[in-house]
Structure formats: structure tokens, C-alpha cells
Design an enzyme around this catalytic site. Structure first.
Site, mmCIF file in Angstrom:
data_model
loop_
_atom_site.group_PDB
_atom_site.id
_atom_site.type_symbol
_atom_site.label_atom_id
_atom_site.label_comp_id
_atom_site.label_asym_id
_atom_site.label_seq_id
_atom_site.Cartn_x
_atom_site.Cartn_y
_atom_site.Cartn_z
ATOM 1 N N GLU A 1 -1.482 13.724 -9.428
ATOM 2 C CA GLU A 1 -2.256 12.572 -8.939
ATOM 3 C C GLU A 1 -3.752 12.839 -9.029
ATOM 4 O O GLU A 1 -4.215 13.927 -8.693
ATOM 5 C CB GLU A 1 -1.878 12.295 -7.478
ATOM 6 C CG GLU A 1 -2.615 11.111 -6.868
ATOM 7 C CD GLU A 1 -2.403 11.021 -5.350
ATOM 8 O OE1 GLU A 1 -1.560 10.218 -4.915
ATOM 9 O OE2 GLU A 1 -3.068 11.766 -4.611
ATOM 10 N N TYR B 1 -7.495 5.153 -9.440
ATOM 11 C CA TYR B 1 -6.378 5.971 -8.978
ATOM 12 C C TYR B 1 -5.345 6.077 -10.095
ATOM 13 O O TYR B 1 -5.029 5.073 -10.755
ATOM 14 C CB TYR B 1 -5.724 5.325 -7.746
ATOM 15 C CG TYR B 1 -4.442 6.014 -7.323
ATOM 16 C CD1 TYR B 1 -4.455 6.992 -6.334
ATOM 17 C CD2 TYR B 1 -3.222 5.714 -7.937
ATOM 18 C CE1 TYR B 1 -3.289 7.646 -5.959
ATOM 19 C CE2 TYR B 1 -2.054 6.368 -7.576
ATOM 20 C CZ TYR B 1 -2.096 7.327 -6.582
ATOM 21 O OH TYR B 1 -0.938 7.985 -6.219
#
Ligand code: GDP
Ligand code: MN
Length: 383
Positions: A189, A101
Site C-alpha cells: 500500500e 492512494y
């Protein structure tokens, strides 16, 4: 403005961030064409601005045209958490060795950009934060200095990213930071950021929020406007040229100037209420603008009282009052108005409101912002 995954990936690609080859499709036939161009096997992904698409059945693997037809047919039109799928993104399927992530946001209180990085990607980051908060590495970045490759490498090591992925992830972070800053994002993101068995690092998903305040230097963003998802009221406000943001409370707020609107929100909070929206009518508070503002707010069934907070500078109190009286004739109000009118020609304005013969149950005037907020919150609470 929030981008769809496919737009986010196209945006990433401009900054050299590796994504899978693919294309967007609105019909089953288009999906097959895109699949052939991307080469099998492919992944078919529902384009909706909500997470957890996989679990909802909105992400499917297809090995041939028949499978593409089957899945595209199911996914197009599917309802995922209230979002109806109008497009699918079809991309060449990746083999995944590991999922990470990575994101950049602005940490307003720290006045720094914030990198969040975790070796535990692919799942919702909120979940990681809850269950295993130490698995998320945070790095504050001085926006003047930017993110160096060395700093990125240190974060990658700290996050315990596999050694063979470290160089690739660090390089990716520098590119993502460039996208975040030069690309004027509020959020950039990647979840999951994957390591492929062959050692390549690659963005498998993209979540991008563009900073609308920077739109003036990005004519290329116009194409995103066409597909922008706004709720009906936000759309209505934009068409009327108003700065409107919907919130969860019950007190509708109209103020002239964003600063005053924010202060009004604070004062409503302070006296125990909750704002239903943020609406800045700017400098010109004539009947047109007032009608538009009251129209937008009245279409929100959560609104139980409307607080109009005007401090006249260039905006004149008598003009505002005329605007309100006129607007009240035109708009079918679902909630009473509490007004605080101060500044230039305020007493003239109050006289106009007083002489208009509007019932106390519909329009109440209060001398200060605090008293007006109290009355508005009280009315909202009663209902
Ligand atoms: P989200 O759940 O809505 O965020 O959708 P993502 O794009 O993040 O995909 C969810 C999951 O689907 C990923 O974490 C992967 O496990 C899986 N997935 C997506 N694309 C591929 C792919 O190309 N290959 C494989 N093997 N899995 C994929
Ligand atoms: Mn994802």
C-alpha cells in the site's frame, strides 16, 4: 510479517518504485547524519506500525541540524497509540502537489488480486470508504494474467487522477503489482502516492505485509525478522515452534492440524462462543508440545476455558493423553480443559485421562467436537 515504513520503502526500491532518499536512525546524532546525507529540508518520521503518525506528532519537517536534533529527540521514545518509537526514518522532504492512494491485496472470496486506487489519498482510506466510497476505484486482477499497463491506465482514468499524473501513476501501479506478486506480499500500500509540482510520481509512505508462507524463497527477509514486532505471546509461541495466532474471544483452542483448528473455531462460533486464539500443534502431541501449548494459552488472561480437539491419525490418542496429564502437572492452568479425543487409540487415551485422577472441574472429556465446543463455551460464559 508487517514491515516498518523504511523497510517497505527499501523493498519498493528493489522493484523500481520511486521513493525519497533517506536513512534510518536510532539516535539523535544518527538522525543528523542521515539528514545531511539526504540533504535539507528533511522529514523525520516515527517508525511504528500504526497509522496516523502525523497527527500524533510523529512526523516533522526540519530545515537544519538544530531542527533535526529537536524533533528527533522528541520523536525517539515517543508513545504512539501504545507503540514506542525506537527508530526514525529521515528522508529528503518532498513538495506535494497532489496525494493519491494505491494498494494491492488478495480478495480471497473473489479469488483475485485487488487493486484499490483513489485520487483522495493522504487520509485514512477507511474514512474515504465511509464518506465517499465512489472515490475508490477497485479492479480485480486475474493472477494468471497479471496487471497490464493498459488495465492500469484505465483504472487511473476511472479514478480521476490528474491528467499529467496518469502515465506516472499507471507505471507505478505496474511496478507495485510486480512488488506485490514477485515480492510475495499480502499487502502493498502507498498512502500517499504523491504527484510533485515537477510532475514526478513518488511513494511518500509504504505499508507492506509479507506473506510468511513464502519466506522459504526469500532469504533476504531474515533481516526483517530482527526488528519484527510480535506481542509477547506470539513470540513465546514462535520460540516454542507452535503455529499460534491470538484472537479476541475467551475459548483457548488447541488442535492437531490447521484444518481441524479452523473447524474448531467455526464450531465454537456456531455454538455462540468466541475463540481466544488459533493454535495448531501439528502431528506430535507429546508432553513437551502440550506443555508448550498450554503455557502459551495460559498466559492469556482472556482465556476462560481451553478446548483441546484432537483427531488421532499418526498422532496416537494415548500419547496425547499422556502429554496432557504430564503438561497439567507442569503448567499452572488458569482455566479448565475440555477435551475431545478421537481417532487412533482414542479409547486408550480416554482411559489414561480417566485414571489420572484429575478433577472434573479441571478436565472434562466429551465424545464429539460439537459437545466439547458447547461445554467449553458454557464454561467460558459462566466466568
Ligand atoms: P501516516 O499518517 O502515519 O500514514 O504517515 P505518512 O507517511 O502517510 O505521512 C502523513 C502526511 O505527512 C502525508 O500525507 C503528508 O501530508 C505529510 N508528509 C510526509 N512526508 C512529507 C514530505 O516529504 N513533504 C511534505 N510536504 N509533507 C509530507
Ligand atoms: Mn500514510
Amino acid at each position: 510479517m508487517d514491515l516498518f515504513e523504511y523497510q517497505g520503502k527499501q523493498y519498493f526500491a528493489r522493484f523500481g518504485i520511486a521513493v525519497s532518499p533517506g536513512g534510518v536512525a536510532q539516535t539523535v546524532d544518527e538522525a543528523v547524519k542521515q539528514a545531511e546525507a539526504a540533504r535539507y529540508p528533511v522529514v523525520i518520521k516515527a517508525q511504528v506500525q500504526v497509522g496516523g503518525r502525523g497527527k500524533a506528532g510523529g512526523i516533522r519537517l526540519a530545515n537544519n541540524a538544530d531542527e533535526v536534533r529537536l524533533h528527533a529527540k522528541n520523536i525517539l521514545g515517543m508513545d504512539i497509540k501504545g507503540h514506542v518509537v525506537k527508530r526514525v526514518w529521515v528522508e529528503h522532504a518532498s513538495d506535494i502537489a497532489e496525494e493519491y492512494y494505491a494498494s494491492f491485496t488478495l480478495d480471497r472470496s473473489a479469488k483475485r488480486h485487488l487493486l484499490m486506487l483513489s485520487a483522495q489519498g493522504g487520509v485514512e482510506i477507511e474514512q474515504v470508504a465511509k464518506v465517499n466510497p465512489t472515490a475508490i476505484v477497485k479492479l480485480h486482477i486475474n493472477p494468471i494474467e497479471g496487471l497490464s499497463l493498459d488495465a492500469a491506465k484505465r483504472s487511473v482514468v476511472e479514478a480521476k487522477i490528474s491528467e499529467r499524473a496518469q502515465a506516472g501513476v499507471a507505471a507505478m501501479l505496474v511496478k507495485l503489482y510486480e512488488c506485490f506478486t514477485t515480492g510475495d506480499c499480502d499487502l502493498a500500500e502507498i498512502n500517499p502516492l504523491i504527484l510533485k509540482p515537477n510532475g514526478e510520481v513518488h511513494a511518500l509512505d509504504a505499508k507492506v505485509t509479507l506473506d510468511d508462507n513464502a519466506a522459504f524463497r526469500h532469504p533476504e527477509w531474515d533481516e526483517y525478522r530482527a526488528t519484527e514486532v510480535l506481542d509477547a505471546r506470539e513470540k513465546m509461541a514462535r520460540e516454542k515452534g507452535l503455529q499460534y495466532i491470538g484472537l479476541d474471544g475467551s475459548v483457548g483452542i488447541i488442535a492437531n492440524g490447521a484444518g481441524l483448528a479452523m473447524s474448531t473455531l467455526d464450531v465454537v462460533n456456531q455454538v455462540g462462543g468466541k475463540a481466544a486464539n488459533f493454535l495448531d500443534i501439528g502431528g506430535g502431541a507429546n508432553a513437551e508440545v502440550m506443555t508448550a501449548a498450554l503455557d502459551v494459552i495460559s498466559s492469556d488472561t482472556k482465556v476462560k476455558s481451553i478446548l483441546i480437539n484432537i483427531f488421532g491419525g499418526i498422532t496416537r490418542g494415548d500419547e496425547v493423553a499422556k502429554g496432557i496429564v504430564e503438561a497439567m502437572k507442569r503448567v499452572d492452568l488458569r482455566a479448565p480443559i475440555v477435551i475431545r479425543l478421537d481417532g487412533t487409540n482414542a479409547s486408550e487415551g480416554r482411559a489414561i485421562l480417566g485414571a489420572a485422577g484429575i478433577a472434573e472441574s479441571q478436565l472434562i472429556s466429551r465424545p464429539t467436537m460439537l459437545e466439547a465446543a458447547r461445554s467449553a463455551v458454557e464454561i467460558a460464559g459462566k466466568k
